[in-house]
Design a protein around this motif. Structure first.
Motif, mmCIF file in Angstrom:
data_model
loop_
_atom_site.group_PDB
_atom_site.id
_atom_site.type_symbol
_atom_site.label_atom_id
_atom_site.label_comp_id
_atom_site.label_asym_id
_atom_site.label_seq_id
_atom_site.Cartn_x
_atom_site.Cartn_y
_atom_site.Cartn_z
ATOM 1 N N ALA A 108 0.845 -1.189 0.000
ATOM 2 C CA ALA A 108 0.000 0.000 0.000
ATOM 3 C C ALA A 108 0.882 1.242 0.000
ATOM 4 C CB ALA A 108 -0.911 0.010 1.222
ATOM 5 N N GLN A 109 0.543 2.191 -0.850
ATOM 6 C CA GLN A 109 1.207 3.493 -0.867
ATOM 7 C C GLN A 109 0.307 4.478 -0.127
ATOM 8 O OE1 GLN A 109 1.020 6.241 -4.265
ATOM 9 N NE2 GLN A 109 3.253 6.049 -4.437
ATOM 10 N N ILE A 110 0.874 5.171 0.868
ATOM 11 C CA ILE A 110 0.103 6.072 1.721
ATOM 12 C C ILE A 110 0.558 7.508 1.522
ATOM 13 C CG2 ILE A 110 -0.339 6.707 4.138
ATOM 14 C CD1 ILE A 110 -0.121 3.724 4.819
ATOM 15 N N VAL A 166 -4.838 6.203 1.597
ATOM 16 C CA VAL A 166 -4.165 5.172 0.803
ATOM 17 C C VAL A 166 -4.254 5.583 -0.662
ATOM 18 C CG1 VAL A 166 -4.128 2.743 0.123
ATOM 19 C CG2 VAL A 166 -4.659 3.365 2.491
ATOM 20 N N SER A 167 -3.106 5.900 -1.261
ATOM 21 C CA SER A 167 -3.089 6.365 -2.651
ATOM 22 C C SER A 167 -3.255 5.218 -3.635
ATOM 23 C CB SER A 167 -1.765 7.084 -2.943
ATOM 24 O OG SER A 167 -1.517 8.092 -2.003
ATOM 25 N N ALA A 168 -2.677 4.071 -3.294
ATOM 26 C CA ALA A 168 -2.729 2.919 -4.208
ATOM 27 C C ALA A 168 -2.422 1.653 -3.428
ATOM 28 C CB ALA A 168 -1.729 3.091 -5.345
ATOM 29 N N VAL A 169 -2.896 0.525 -3.958
ATOM 30 C CA VAL A 169 -2.523 -0.797 -3.457
ATOM 31 C C VAL A 169 -2.066 -1.611 -4.662
ATOM 32 C CG1 VAL A 169 -3.282 -2.911 -2.326
ATOM 33 C CG2 VAL A 169 -4.151 -0.697 -1.531
ATOM 34 N N TRP A 170 -0.812 -2.078 -4.595
ATOM 35 C CA TRP A 170 -0.211 -2.767 -5.737
ATOM 36 C C TRP A 170 0.022 -4.240 -5.415
ATOM 37 C CZ3 TRP A 170 3.877 1.505 -5.094
ATOM 38 C CH2 TRP A 170 3.419 2.697 -5.656
#
Length: 355
Positions: free
Chosen positions: A196-198, A205-209
């Protein structure tokens, strides 16, 4: 044309090619990083352990150990103090610009604040989720992030006031986390094999990869210059992920039982501490640009957590000796072997002298 001259030239060409290949192999072997266990230091206590944190400014090593944090002077490898009453301690985050440190005490569900110079306890902060585990300080926002394993969220603390300013829902079990110094925090999501990008400023949470080829990531490291993330995965690989796009750049084989990961920018190497196979795997970059395992450094069984001194390139790990595991039960189908009393120790891994 003189008969046999083509065969002679062909033999000469093949011999030359073989010599070039052997020469290239020799260069690769010489270039492989060489490390060794340079010191073993006996440590007090017989409890379990978790994260290690290195204080670059003070040359101190913080070791999470049972219900306390052991502090060592790394110049002399001698005790420098103890921070007591941290039940179920997991991690230690350092905020040198405010002079405080933060300890995640999983069993009490609190974050213990201490003075970085004196090591004195200052206060306790209640986490907003169960089992605070990984913890980090983001210097860009002056905020502390405690990642709560069973709570499946993160507690955010303003380091200037020590007030809880928010909770970030993750809907997954967070593991280790890193910050890029520019207001972005990254955390492994163990049960979703993702990162997760925070956004550390807006607490979102900006993105979950998803991490391709990775199962149950634990340790996480970051290459700030190359903007790459290194995730140690339970299926014996280290995955490298582009920190801007989330694209998985490849994987490299590592040992079993990985827990921690770190990156040495001076050596351009990522490391995975693999306590199951008693190895420290060094991962570099292949000619193709993808990751490759370049060294398997013998350590000791159970040496699964670590930290790095980037100036000396020393790696610090801890472990102990173990007895036979007890019989399995329905409640404990995979019981852990007991720690043998008086065997807890620090391992200091250094580059070989010829480097």
């Amino acid at each position: 044309m003189i008969p046999g001259i083509n065969r002679a030239r062909r033999r000469a060409w093949l011999m030359g090619a073989a010599l070039l290949a052997l020469s290239a192999l020799a260069v690769q072997v010489q270039a492989a990083p060489q490390y060794r266990i340079a010191h073993e230091v006996k440590l007090p206590g017989d409890d379990g352990w978790d994260y290690l944190t290195f204080d670059d400014a003070a040359h101190r090593l913080f070791i999470a150990h049972g219900t306390q944090v052991l502090v060592l002077d790394t110049d002399h490898l001698t005790p420098a103090g103890t921070i007591a009453d941290t039940p179920g301690v997991h991690g230690i985050a350092l905020a040198p610009d405010v002079g405080h440190g933060y300890i995640s005490a999983g069993r009490s569900g609190t974050i213990v604040v201490f003075d970085l110079k004196t090591l004195a306890r200052l206060k306790e902060i209640k986490a907003t989720g169960e089992n605070p585990d990984a913890i980090l300080y983001d210097s860009a926002t002056h905020r502390v992030f405690s990642f709560n394993g069973r709570g499946r969220n993160a507690t955010v603390i303003d380091a200037k006031t020590d007030a809880v300013i928010g909770t970030i829902l993750l809907d997954a079990k967070p593991e280790f986390a890193v910050a890029d110094g520019k207001g972005r925090v990254y955390v492994n999501l163990e049960d979703k094999s993702s990162i997760a990008q925070i956004d550390a400023q807006h607490l979102t949470v900006s993105a979950v990869w998803p991490i391709a080829g990775c199962e149950e990531p634990s340790g996480l490291a970051i290459d700030l210059t190359g903007q790459r993330l290194f995730a140690g995965c339970d299926n014996k690989v280290m995955a490298v992920v582009d920190a801007k796009s989330g694209h998985t750049l490849g994987t490299a084989p590592i040992g079993a039982g990985v827990d921690a990961a770190t990156y040495d920018s001076g050596k351009r190497l990522a490391f995975a501490s693999c306590g199951g196979d008693a190895v420290l795997t060094a991962v570099g970059t292949a000619a193709s640009g993808g990751p490759e395992a370049v060294a398997s450094i013998p350590t000791q069984r159970g040496a699964r957590t670590m930290t790095l001194d980037e100036h000396t390139h020393r790696l610090f790990l801890v472990t102990a000796s173990f007895g036979a595991p007890p019989a399995a039960t329905p409640e404990q189908p995979h019981p852990r072997p007991p720690i043998l009393p008086g065997t807890f120790r620090l391992l200091v891994v250094e580059p070989a002298a010829r480097q």
